[in-house]
Design an enzyme around this catalytic site. Structure first.
Site, short mmCIF file in Angstrom:
data_model
loop_
_atom_site.label_atom_id
_atom_site.label_comp_id
_atom_site.label_asym_id
_atom_site.label_seq_id
_atom_site.Cartn_x
_atom_site.Cartn_y
_atom_site.Cartn_z
N ASP A 172 32.98 61.82 91.90
CA ASP A 172 34.12 62.73 91.89
C ASP A 172 35.44 61.96 91.93
O ASP A 172 36.40 62.31 91.24
CB ASP A 172 34.06 63.69 93.09
CG ASP A 172 32.94 64.70 92.98
OD1 ASP A 172 32.58 65.05 91.85
OD2 ASP A 172 32.43 65.15 94.02
N HIS B 69 27.80 59.78 99.48
CA HIS B 69 26.77 60.60 98.84
C HIS B 69 25.47 60.36 99.60
O HIS B 69 25.03 59.20 99.74
CB HIS B 69 26.60 60.23 97.37
CG HIS B 69 25.88 61.28 96.58
ND1 HIS B 69 24.55 61.60 96.80
CD2 HIS B 69 26.31 62.11 95.58
CE1 HIS B 69 24.19 62.56 95.97
NE2 HIS B 69 25.22 62.89 95.22
#
Length: 398
Positions: free
Chosen positions: A340, A292
């Site tokens: 996720d 990320h």
């Protein structure tokens, strides 16, 4: 002759760009500008539209346009908010660390924190629901049902209170009902999900923590979509519909589904490592479930949820195998898991319906969307950025 009229001499091109001739030639050598031969003459000429486009970019950069472009790609902040921010690898809700809140808070409590710093209890047990919005809802996937519910209310805004924060609880409960295909309920939202998926007490606690951690995430794509719609004066259901639409994209909420596919293939393969490498080379080159840009040292939401999953893995061989694949993938890709992957692992380990992770994400994030919609509406400012034109420049239509 007409073609030559669309080309400029070197002095004219340099004048338009406001540079010297040597700088003009340097632009050509660096690939910023093209030049063409002028018949038998050795003098080069420069396509007018290319020169004008480069001039526009230079002027835009002076006005901060390039900074704005960079800001839209994981860069500088583009608007002010009091709701949440990410700093030094931590996600903060109004200054409170989200991982600390995940220890015991409910999504309802976090919604109150995001909406008005917890000044009001927005979720009394007798809060009215709006079941009529689910009448005629399709039997399709959760996204279709959720979009239908919001669309039915957006078309008749008078059915909701005028205040966005007043209507927020009913809309979140309606969204839960649409996602789960159940009747609207005043039960705590994490318990509604657990009951629908026949999840035990430990799983319900994990769902509660996940809802808290995903309630808001600064100015992500779906939240920006919500703020854009809210800035026009549209209703809250219309703004939430925009958020759901943005969340449906593979590069946003769809990351969990891609991560689930990786886990499923790796678990079924004789060589999990080879299956992981093949998957990310051919199917999901962007490493869905890992990395990320805002968390170079790792996503704290994923770390928290995976740690709690690890504590539950004793005596749960299927969960242990899933976590082993997560660890192997992280090592092979040399990048840490994101939220996720944690959602995909939860969904797969406990046999929740496929897409359950997305439902957790959507329901959780609706709390943040409502906060951002209300904050944007209160500012009375229309979000209307300018575009930098990079197409053709033509003087006359021919």
């Amino acid at each position: 002759m007409a073609a030559m009229n669309n080309h400029l001499s070197a002095p004219d091109a340099a004048r338009l760009l406001g540079v010297s001739l040597p700088t003009l030639y340097a632009y050509v050598s660096r690939g910023l500008l093209t030049s063409v031969s002028n018949g038998t003459s050795r003098r080069k000429r420069y396509p007018q539209e290319d020169v004008l486009r480069l001039a526009a970019r230079k002027n835009d950069a002076k006005r901060g346009g390039q900074t704005a472009v960079a800001a839209m790609h994981w860069g500088l902040p583009v608007l002010e908010t009091r709701i949440s921010h990410i700093v030094d690898g931590r996600l903060l809700y109004r200054g409170c660390d989200a991982t600390a809140l995940a220890e015991s808070a409910t999504l309802e409590a976090i919604a109150g924190l995001l909406w008005d710093d917890g000044a009001i209890d927005h979720f009394p047990q007798d809060a009215p629901a709006v079941p009529q919005a689910l009448a005629g809802a399709p039997d399709g996937p959760p996204l279709a049902r959720a979009m239908f519910a919001m669309a039915s209310l957006a078309s008749v805004p008078a059915t909701m209170p005028a205040s966005m924060l007043q209507s927020g609880p009913a809309l979140m409960r309606l969204l839960a009902a649409a996602l789960l295909q159940t009747a609207p309920s005043a039960l705590p939202l994490h318990r509604q999900l657990a009951r629908a998926w026949q999840a035990g007490a430990e799983q319900a606690e994990l769902i509660r923590a996940a809802l808290v951690l995903l309630a808001d995430h600064e100015l992500n794509a779906s939240t920006f979509a919500v703020r854009c719609v809210a800035s026009t004066g549209a209703s809250l259901p219309a703004a939430l519909m925009a958020g759901l639409a943005a969340l449906s994209g593979d590069k946003h909420g769809g990351g969990g589904a891609a991560a689930r596919r990786m886990l499923t293939q790796a678990l079924a393969a004789p060589d999990a490592g080879a299956a992981i490498v093949a998957y990310y080379k051919t199917v999901a080159p962007e490493f869905a479930g890992f990395g990320h840009p805002l968390y170079p040292d790792g996503d704290p939401r994923a770390a928290y949820l995976l740690e709690r999953l690890s504590a539950l893995s004793r005596g749960h061989p299927h969960l242990a195998a899933i976590l082993a694949v997560c660890a192997t993938a992280s090592e092979l890709l040399d990048v840490r898991p994101n939220a996720d992957l944690a959602l995909a692992a939860m969904e797969l380990a406990f046999g929740w319906p496929e897409g359950a992770g997305w439902s957790v994400f959507a329901l959780a994030r609706s709390a943040g969307w409502i906060a951002h919609a209300a904050e944007q509406a209160a500012s009375a400012a229309l979000i209307r950025p300018r575009a930098r034109y990079i197409g053709r420049h033509r003087r006359d239509w021919q």
